[in-house]
Design an enzyme around this catalytic site. Structure first.
Site, PDB file in Angstrom:
ATOM      1  N   THR A 192       0.814  -1.229   0.000  1.00  0.00           N
ATOM      2  CA  THR A 192       0.000   0.000   0.000  1.00  0.00           C
ATOM      3  C   THR A 192       0.845   1.277   0.000  1.00  0.00           C
ATOM      4  O   THR A 192       0.300   2.371  -0.013  1.00  0.00           O
ATOM      5  CB  THR A 192      -0.899   0.050   1.252  1.00  0.00           C
ATOM      6  OG1 THR A 192      -0.044   0.036   2.411  1.00  0.00           O
ATOM      7  CG2 THR A 192      -1.852  -1.124   1.298  1.00  0.00           C
ATOM      8  N   LYS A 193       2.156   1.152   0.018  1.00  0.00           N
ATOM      9  CA  LYS A 193       2.999   2.344   0.152  1.00  0.00           C
ATOM     10  C   LYS A 193       3.146   3.080  -1.192  1.00  0.00           C
ATOM     11  O   LYS A 193       2.698   2.597  -2.218  1.00  0.00           O
ATOM     12  CB  LYS A 193       4.365   1.961   0.741  1.00  0.00           C
ATOM     13  CG  LYS A 193       4.265   1.266   2.115  1.00  0.00           C
ATOM     14  CD  LYS A 193       3.942   2.239   3.258  1.00  0.00           C
ATOM     15  CE  LYS A 193       3.351   1.562   4.472  1.00  0.00           C
ATOM     16  NZ  LYS A 193       4.285   1.072   5.454  1.00  0.00           N
ATOM     17  N   ASN A 194       3.810   4.233  -1.171  1.00  0.00           N
ATOM     18  CA  ASN A 194       3.834   5.079  -2.370  1.00  0.00           C
ATOM     19  C   ASN A 194       4.584   4.449  -3.549  1.00  0.00           C
ATOM     20  O   ASN A 194       4.287   4.740  -4.698  1.00  0.00           O
ATOM     21  CB  ASN A 194       4.471   6.441  -2.052  1.00  0.00           C
ATOM     22  CG  ASN A 194       3.529   7.330  -1.264  1.00  0.00           C
ATOM     23  OD1 ASN A 194       2.657   6.826  -0.547  1.00  0.00           O
ATOM     24  ND2 ASN A 194       3.681   8.633  -1.384  1.00  0.00           N
TER      25      ASN A 194
END
Ligand SMILES: *Cc1c(COP(=O)(O)O)cnc(C)c1O
Length: 404
Positions: A192-194
Protein backbone atom coordinates in the site's frame (compact mmCIF):
# COMPACT_ATOMS: atom_id res chain seq x y z
CA UNK A 1 -29.97 8.28 3.55
CA UNK A 2 -29.15 9.15 -0.02
CA UNK A 3 -25.58 7.96 0.38
CA UNK A 4 -26.67 4.53 1.57
CA UNK A 5 -29.16 4.20 -1.29
CA UNK A 6 -26.52 5.15 -3.86
CA UNK A 7 -24.02 2.56 -2.74
CA UNK A 8 -26.05 -0.43 -3.82
CA UNK A 9 -24.99 0.15 -7.40
CA UNK A 10 -21.80 2.17 -7.06
CA UNK A 11 -18.29 0.86 -6.86
CA UNK A 12 -16.66 0.32 -3.46
CA UNK A 13 -13.95 2.91 -2.85
CA UNK A 14 -10.98 1.09 -1.45
CA UNK A 15 -8.62 2.63 1.05
CA UNK A 16 -5.61 1.61 -1.02
CA UNK A 17 -5.11 -0.26 -4.30
CA UNK A 18 -1.98 -1.81 -5.79
CA UNK A 19 -1.70 -1.92 -9.56
CA UNK A 20 1.28 -3.91 -10.83
CA UNK A 21 2.11 -2.30 -14.16
CA UNK A 22 2.52 -4.26 -17.37
CA UNK A 23 6.19 -3.25 -17.48
CA UNK A 24 6.65 -4.69 -13.99
CA UNK A 25 5.01 -7.96 -15.02
CA UNK A 26 7.30 -8.18 -18.06
CA UNK A 27 10.33 -7.41 -15.88
CA UNK A 28 9.37 -10.21 -13.48
CA UNK A 29 9.03 -12.64 -16.41
CA UNK A 30 12.50 -11.61 -17.60
CA UNK A 31 14.00 -12.26 -14.14
CA UNK A 32 12.24 -15.63 -13.86
CA UNK A 33 13.67 -16.63 -17.23
CA UNK A 34 17.16 -15.55 -16.16
CA UNK A 35 17.17 -18.21 -13.45
CA UNK A 36 18.66 -15.84 -10.85
CA UNK A 37 15.92 -15.21 -8.28
CA UNK A 38 17.75 -14.07 -5.17
CA UNK A 39 19.80 -10.90 -4.58
CA UNK A 40 21.65 -10.15 -7.82
CA UNK A 41 21.98 -7.64 -10.66
CA UNK A 42 18.37 -6.37 -10.45
CA UNK A 43 18.83 -5.48 -6.78
CA UNK A 44 22.12 -3.69 -7.55
CA UNK A 45 20.45 -1.68 -10.34
CA UNK A 46 17.41 -0.89 -8.17
CA UNK A 47 19.68 0.33 -5.37
CA UNK A 48 21.53 2.68 -7.74
CA UNK A 49 18.30 4.06 -9.21
CA UNK A 50 16.67 4.49 -5.80
CA UNK A 51 19.74 6.28 -4.39
CA UNK A 52 19.37 8.72 -7.30
CA UNK A 53 15.68 9.27 -6.54
CA UNK A 54 16.34 10.33 -2.94
CA UNK A 55 19.71 12.10 -3.49
CA UNK A 56 21.67 9.64 -1.34
CA UNK A 57 25.15 8.26 -2.03
CA UNK A 58 24.24 4.69 -1.02
CA UNK A 59 21.11 2.55 -1.02
CA UNK A 60 20.90 -0.96 0.45
CA UNK A 61 17.81 -3.04 -0.38
CA UNK A 62 16.22 -5.06 2.43
CA UNK A 63 13.29 -7.40 2.95
CA UNK A 64 11.24 -4.66 4.68
CA UNK A 65 11.38 -1.21 6.21
CA UNK A 66 11.11 -2.83 9.63
CA UNK A 67 14.31 -4.80 8.91
CA UNK A 68 16.02 -1.64 7.58
CA UNK A 69 15.27 0.21 10.85
CA UNK A 70 16.63 -2.67 12.93
CA UNK A 71 19.76 -2.91 10.74
CA UNK A 72 20.37 0.85 10.95
CA UNK A 73 20.09 0.76 14.74
CA UNK A 74 22.41 -2.27 14.98
CA UNK A 75 24.93 -0.46 12.76
CA UNK A 76 25.03 2.43 15.28
CA UNK A 77 26.67 -0.05 17.71
CA UNK A 78 25.00 1.37 20.82
CA UNK A 79 25.43 -0.35 24.17
CA UNK A 80 22.71 -2.98 24.79
CA UNK A 81 19.66 -1.46 26.47
CA UNK A 82 20.44 2.08 25.28
CA UNK A 83 17.39 4.34 25.14
CA UNK A 84 15.96 5.22 21.74
CA UNK A 85 13.30 7.92 21.47
CA UNK A 86 10.38 7.48 19.10
CA UNK A 87 6.78 8.53 18.52
CA UNK A 88 3.99 6.37 19.96
CA UNK A 89 1.92 7.30 16.89
CA UNK A 90 3.67 4.96 14.49
CA UNK A 91 3.47 1.44 13.14
CA UNK A 92 4.20 -1.22 15.75
CA UNK A 93 6.94 -2.72 13.54
CA UNK A 94 9.06 0.41 13.88
CA UNK A 95 9.10 -0.03 17.67
CA UNK A 96 9.65 -3.80 17.43
CA UNK A 97 12.78 -2.93 15.42
CA UNK A 98 14.16 -0.98 18.40
CA UNK A 99 13.44 -3.91 20.74
CA UNK A 100 14.96 -6.47 18.35
CA UNK A 101 18.10 -4.33 18.07
CA UNK A 102 18.52 -4.85 21.81
CA UNK A 103 17.56 -1.27 22.69
CA UNK A 104 14.87 0.31 24.88
CA UNK A 105 12.14 2.47 23.29
CA UNK A 106 11.25 5.76 24.96
CA UNK A 107 7.96 7.24 23.76
CA UNK A 108 7.61 10.99 23.21
CA UNK A 109 4.29 12.81 22.91
CA UNK A 110 3.21 14.40 19.63
CA UNK A 111 2.30 17.90 18.53
CA UNK A 112 -1.41 17.53 17.63
CA UNK A 113 -1.08 19.76 14.56
CA UNK A 114 1.59 17.67 12.81
CA UNK A 115 0.85 14.38 14.65
CA UNK A 116 4.63 14.05 15.21
CA UNK A 117 6.90 14.93 18.12
CA UNK A 118 8.29 18.46 17.77
CA UNK A 119 11.42 19.84 19.45
CA UNK A 120 9.50 20.89 22.60
CA UNK A 121 8.02 17.44 23.16
CA UNK A 122 11.41 15.84 22.50
CA UNK A 123 13.25 18.11 24.97
CA UNK A 124 10.64 17.33 27.65
CA UNK A 125 10.82 13.54 27.11
CA UNK A 126 14.61 13.57 27.18
CA UNK A 127 14.49 15.42 30.49
CA UNK A 128 11.95 12.94 31.92
CA UNK A 129 13.95 9.84 30.98
CA UNK A 130 17.42 11.25 31.62
CA UNK A 131 18.78 11.22 28.06
CA UNK A 132 18.64 9.06 24.93
CA UNK A 133 21.32 7.59 22.65
CA UNK A 134 19.37 7.69 19.38
CA UNK A 135 16.04 8.78 17.87
CA UNK A 136 13.85 7.11 15.27
CA UNK A 137 12.09 10.00 13.51
CA UNK A 138 8.94 9.09 11.58
CA UNK A 139 7.69 11.29 8.73
CA UNK A 140 4.07 10.50 9.53
CA UNK A 141 1.65 10.31 6.60
CA UNK A 142 4.43 11.81 4.46
CA UNK A 143 4.55 15.12 6.34
CA UNK A 144 8.20 16.20 6.68
CA UNK A 145 9.44 15.87 10.26
CA UNK A 146 11.84 18.54 11.57
CA UNK A 147 14.79 16.13 11.70
CA UNK A 148 17.57 18.59 12.62
CA UNK A 149 15.48 20.35 15.31
CA UNK A 150 14.52 17.01 16.84
CA UNK A 151 18.17 15.92 16.95
CA UNK A 152 19.18 19.18 18.62
CA UNK A 153 16.36 18.93 21.17
CA UNK A 154 17.49 15.37 21.97
CA UNK A 155 21.09 16.59 22.41
CA UNK A 156 22.30 14.31 19.62
CA UNK A 157 24.16 14.72 16.32
CA UNK A 158 22.35 13.76 13.09
CA UNK A 159 24.60 10.66 13.05
CA UNK A 160 22.41 9.27 15.87
CA UNK A 161 19.11 9.79 14.04
CA UNK A 162 17.40 7.08 12.00
CA UNK A 163 14.51 8.19 9.81
CA UNK A 164 11.44 6.04 9.24
CA UNK A 165 10.39 7.21 5.77
CA UNK A 166 7.99 4.31 5.17
CA UNK A 167 5.50 7.00 4.07
CA UNK A 168 7.91 8.33 1.44
CA UNK A 169 9.75 8.56 -0.88
CA UNK A 170 8.83 12.00 -2.12
CA UNK A 171 9.28 13.91 1.16
CA UNK A 172 11.44 17.02 1.47
CA UNK A 173 12.42 18.75 4.68
CA UNK A 174 12.86 22.35 3.56
CA UNK A 175 14.65 21.92 0.25
CA UNK A 176 16.39 18.68 1.27
CA UNK A 177 15.14 15.37 -0.08
CA UNK A 178 14.58 12.82 2.68
CA UNK A 179 17.20 10.14 2.00
CA UNK A 180 20.54 11.26 3.44
CA UNK A 181 19.75 13.87 6.09
CA UNK A 182 20.52 11.57 9.04
CA UNK A 183 22.60 8.42 9.67
CA UNK A 184 20.14 6.24 7.76
CA UNK A 185 16.72 6.61 6.16
CA UNK A 186 14.41 3.61 5.86
CA UNK A 187 11.77 3.15 3.17
CA UNK A 188 9.01 0.57 2.67
CA UNK A 189 7.76 -1.04 -0.54
CA UNK A 190 4.84 -2.75 1.18
CA UNK A 191 1.81 -3.17 -1.10
CA UNK A 192 0.00 0.00 0.00
CA UNK A 193 3.00 2.34 0.15
CA UNK A 194 3.83 5.08 -2.37
CA UNK A 195 6.28 2.86 -4.30
CA UNK A 196 4.64 -0.55 -3.97
CA UNK A 197 6.36 -3.86 -4.66
CA UNK A 198 4.40 -6.05 -2.28
CA UNK A 199 7.15 -6.51 0.28
CA UNK A 200 10.55 -4.86 0.56
CA UNK A 201 12.52 -2.01 2.05
CA UNK A 202 15.53 0.22 1.43
CA UNK A 203 18.07 1.93 3.61
CA UNK A 204 19.73 5.05 2.20
CA UNK A 205 22.67 7.02 3.58
CA UNK A 206 25.65 9.21 2.67
CA UNK A 207 27.86 7.31 5.14
CA UNK A 208 29.94 4.58 3.42
CA UNK A 209 30.52 2.75 6.74
CA UNK A 210 26.77 2.59 7.46
CA UNK A 211 26.14 1.31 3.91
CA UNK A 212 28.77 -1.44 4.03
CA UNK A 213 27.81 -2.56 7.54
CA UNK A 214 24.14 -2.86 6.60
CA UNK A 215 25.05 -4.61 3.34
CA UNK A 216 26.72 -7.35 5.40
CA UNK A 217 24.17 -7.39 8.25
CA UNK A 218 21.21 -7.87 5.89
CA UNK A 219 22.68 -11.21 4.75
CA UNK A 220 23.84 -13.14 7.82
CA UNK A 221 26.82 -10.82 8.35
CA UNK A 222 28.58 -12.51 5.40
CA UNK A 223 31.38 -10.57 3.71
CA UNK A 224 30.18 -11.39 0.17
CA UNK A 225 26.77 -12.33 -1.17
CA UNK A 226 26.18 -15.28 -3.49
CA UNK A 227 26.00 -13.14 -6.63
CA UNK A 228 29.42 -11.66 -5.96
CA UNK A 229 30.88 -15.06 -5.10
CA UNK A 230 29.67 -16.53 -8.42
CA UNK A 231 30.79 -13.58 -10.55
CA UNK A 232 33.75 -14.39 -12.86
CA UNK A 233 36.85 -14.18 -10.71
CA UNK A 234 34.73 -14.36 -7.56
CA UNK A 235 35.86 -16.54 -4.70
CA UNK A 236 33.79 -19.10 -2.79
CA UNK A 237 35.42 -17.77 0.40
CA UNK A 238 33.68 -15.41 2.78
CA UNK A 239 33.88 -14.47 6.41
CA UNK A 240 31.31 -13.72 9.14
CA UNK A 241 32.13 -11.15 11.80
CA UNK A 242 28.68 -10.17 13.04
CA UNK A 243 25.26 -11.55 14.03
CA UNK A 244 23.48 -10.69 10.80
CA UNK A 245 19.85 -11.00 9.79
CA UNK A 246 18.29 -12.72 6.78
CA UNK A 247 16.82 -9.53 5.36
CA UNK A 248 17.94 -9.26 1.73
CA UNK A 249 15.73 -8.46 -1.27
CA UNK A 250 15.14 -10.81 -4.20
CA UNK A 251 15.75 -9.87 -7.83
CA UNK A 252 12.05 -10.57 -8.50
CA UNK A 253 11.07 -7.82 -6.07
CA UNK A 254 13.73 -5.45 -7.35
CA UNK A 255 12.47 -5.89 -10.93
CA UNK A 256 8.98 -4.74 -9.83
CA UNK A 257 10.54 -1.84 -7.92
CA UNK A 258 12.56 -0.69 -10.93
CA UNK A 259 9.54 -0.77 -13.22
CA UNK A 260 7.38 1.09 -10.67
CA UNK A 261 10.10 3.73 -10.24
CA UNK A 262 9.24 4.83 -13.76
CA UNK A 263 5.66 5.57 -12.66
CA UNK A 264 6.65 7.18 -9.38
CA UNK A 265 6.60 10.89 -10.32
CA UNK A 266 3.29 10.49 -12.07
CA UNK A 267 1.78 8.62 -9.07
CA UNK A 268 3.06 11.29 -6.68
CA UNK A 269 1.54 14.07 -8.79
CA UNK A 270 -1.79 12.25 -8.70
CA UNK A 271 -1.61 11.87 -4.90
CA UNK A 272 -0.94 15.61 -4.61
CA UNK A 273 -3.94 16.47 -6.81
CA UNK A 274 -6.25 14.18 -4.83
CA UNK A 275 -5.06 15.64 -1.50
CA UNK A 276 -5.74 19.15 -2.83
CA UNK A 277 -9.24 18.05 -3.92
CA UNK A 278 -9.97 16.66 -0.44
CA UNK A 279 -8.73 19.88 1.12
CA UNK A 280 -10.88 22.11 -1.08
CA UNK A 281 -14.02 20.07 -0.45
CA UNK A 282 -13.58 19.46 3.28
CA UNK A 283 -12.08 22.72 4.56
CA UNK A 284 -15.46 24.13 5.58
CA UNK A 285 -16.80 21.06 7.41
CA UNK A 286 -17.02 22.09 11.09
CA UNK A 287 -15.12 19.90 13.51
CA UNK A 288 -13.05 18.19 10.84
CA UNK A 289 -9.37 19.08 11.22
CA UNK A 290 -7.49 18.63 7.96
CA UNK A 291 -3.81 17.66 7.70
CA UNK A 292 -1.28 20.45 7.80
CA UNK A 293 0.17 21.38 4.42
CA UNK A 294 3.86 21.91 5.24
CA UNK A 295 5.04 25.50 4.85
CA UNK A 296 8.66 24.42 4.59
CA UNK A 297 9.07 21.19 2.69
CA UNK A 298 7.12 18.67 0.61
CA UNK A 299 4.47 16.20 1.77
CA UNK A 300 4.44 12.82 0.00
CA UNK A 301 0.69 12.38 0.60
CA UNK A 302 0.98 8.74 1.54
CA UNK A 303 -2.01 9.29 3.82
CA UNK A 304 -4.70 11.96 4.14
CA UNK A 305 -5.36 11.88 7.89
CA UNK A 306 -8.22 13.99 9.26
CA UNK A 307 -9.18 14.49 12.89
CA UNK A 308 -12.85 14.07 13.79
CA UNK A 309 -13.25 16.42 16.77
CA UNK A 310 -16.34 16.69 19.06
CA UNK A 311 -17.60 19.70 17.07
CA UNK A 312 -18.18 17.41 14.07
CA UNK A 313 -21.19 15.89 15.87
CA UNK A 314 -20.33 12.20 15.35
CA UNK A 315 -17.41 10.28 16.74
CA UNK A 316 -14.60 8.94 14.56
CA UNK A 317 -15.95 5.43 15.02
CA UNK A 318 -19.46 6.50 13.94
CA UNK A 319 -18.10 8.26 10.87
CA UNK A 320 -15.91 5.26 10.02
CA UNK A 321 -18.98 2.97 10.14
CA UNK A 322 -21.16 5.39 8.17
CA UNK A 323 -18.54 5.61 5.43
CA UNK A 324 -18.12 1.82 5.36
CA UNK A 325 -21.89 1.46 4.97
CA UNK A 326 -21.69 3.93 2.07
CA UNK A 327 -19.09 1.72 0.34
CA UNK A 328 -16.06 3.74 1.41
CA UNK A 329 -13.13 2.02 3.14
CA UNK A 330 -11.10 4.12 5.53
CA UNK A 331 -8.33 3.23 7.96
CA UNK A 332 -6.72 4.50 11.17
CA UNK A 333 -3.02 5.42 11.45
CA UNK A 334 -2.19 4.45 14.05
CA UNK A 335 -3.34 2.86 17.27
CA UNK A 336 -0.64 4.37 19.55
CA UNK A 337 1.84 1.66 20.48
CA UNK A 338 1.44 2.23 24.23
CA UNK A 339 -2.23 1.22 23.86
CA UNK A 340 -1.01 -2.32 23.14
CA UNK A 341 -0.28 -4.39 26.24
CA UNK A 342 3.05 -5.70 24.91
CA UNK A 343 4.69 -2.30 24.53
CA UNK A 344 3.74 -1.20 28.04
CA UNK A 345 6.08 -3.93 29.29
CA UNK A 346 9.10 -2.97 27.14
CA UNK A 347 9.11 0.82 26.81
CA UNK A 348 10.87 3.08 29.30
CA UNK A 349 8.18 3.87 31.91
CA UNK A 350 9.28 7.44 32.64
CA UNK A 351 7.29 9.04 29.80
CA UNK A 352 4.22 6.77 29.80
CA UNK A 353 2.10 9.25 31.78
CA UNK A 354 3.11 12.13 29.51
CA UNK A 355 1.47 11.17 26.23
CA UNK A 356 -1.73 13.23 26.58
CA UNK A 357 -1.79 14.68 23.05
CA UNK A 358 -1.34 11.24 21.55
CA UNK A 359 -4.14 9.81 23.70
CA UNK A 360 -6.43 12.71 22.73
CA UNK A 361 -5.93 12.44 18.95
CA UNK A 362 -5.97 8.62 18.96
CA UNK A 363 -9.79 8.68 19.19
CA UNK A 364 -10.07 11.26 16.37
CA UNK A 365 -7.77 9.98 13.61
CA UNK A 366 -9.27 8.84 10.33
CA UNK A 367 -7.31 8.10 7.14
CA UNK A 368 -9.40 8.71 4.01
CA UNK A 369 -8.93 6.63 0.84
CA UNK A 370 -5.86 7.85 -1.03
CA UNK A 371 -4.04 6.12 -3.87
CA UNK A 372 -3.09 7.17 -7.41
CA UNK A 373 -5.88 5.13 -9.02
CA UNK A 374 -8.71 7.06 -7.35
CA UNK A 375 -10.92 9.15 -9.63
CA UNK A 376 -11.85 12.76 -8.85
CA UNK A 377 -15.44 11.51 -8.57
CA UNK A 378 -14.38 9.04 -5.86
CA UNK A 379 -12.96 11.86 -3.75
CA UNK A 380 -16.16 13.84 -4.31
CA UNK A 381 -18.23 10.86 -3.14
CA UNK A 382 -16.13 10.51 0.04
CA UNK A 383 -16.48 14.23 0.77
CA UNK A 384 -20.25 14.19 0.20
CA UNK A 385 -20.64 11.19 2.50
CA UNK A 386 -18.65 13.00 5.21
CA UNK A 387 -20.74 16.19 4.84
CA UNK A 388 -23.91 14.10 4.95
CA UNK A 389 -22.78 12.47 8.18
CA UNK A 390 -22.03 15.89 9.67
CA UNK A 391 -25.46 17.27 8.70
CA UNK A 392 -27.47 14.35 10.03
CA UNK A 393 -25.45 14.40 13.29
CA UNK A 394 -26.02 18.16 13.57
CA UNK A 395 -29.81 17.59 13.25
CA UNK A 396 -29.68 14.77 15.80
CA UNK A 397 -27.67 16.96 18.14
CA UNK A 398 -30.24 19.77 17.92
CA UNK A 399 -33.10 17.35 18.61
CA UNK A 400 -31.40 15.87 21.64
CA UNK A 401 -30.75 19.34 23.03
CA UNK A 402 -34.49 20.08 23.06
CA UNK A 403 -35.24 16.87 24.96
CA UNK A 404 -35.86 17.29 28.68
C1 LIG B 1 4.57 0.34 6.84
C2 LIG B 1 5.36 0.99 7.90
C3 LIG B 1 6.52 0.40 8.40
C4 LIG B 1 6.94 -1.00 8.06
O1 LIG B 1 7.20 -1.20 6.74
P1 LIG B 1 7.46 -2.73 6.26
O2 LIG B 1 8.14 -2.58 4.95
O3 LIG B 1 6.12 -3.38 6.16
O4 LIG B 1 8.32 -3.37 7.29
C5 LIG B 1 7.28 1.11 9.31
N1 LIG B 1 6.90 2.33 9.73
C6 LIG B 1 5.77 2.91 9.30
C7 LIG B 1 5.41 4.27 9.81
C8 LIG B 1 4.95 2.25 8.38
O5 LIG B 1 3.80 2.80 7.99
Amino acid sequence: MTVLAQTQDSRRIRFAETHVTEAAQEAVARVLESGWLSTGPEVTAFEAEFAGLVDASYAVATSSCTAAIELALRALRLAPGSRVLTSPLTFCGAVHAIVHAGLRPVLVDIDPTTLMPGPEEVARAVQLCGGVEAVVVVHLAGHPAPVAEVAEAAGLPLARIVEDAAHGPGIRVGDRTVGAISAATCFSFYATKNLPIGEGGMLTTDDPAMASTVQRLRLHGMSADAWRRYLPGGSWRYTVEDAGLKANMSDVSAAIGRAHLREFRHWQERRRQLAARYRAALSSVPGLVLPDDPIDGTHSWHLFVVRVTPEFGSSRDELFDRLAAAGIDCSVHFIPVHHFPYFRTVVDASTLDHLANTDMVAEQLLSLPLHPHLEDADVDRVCEAISDCHHTSAVGGAASRTAP
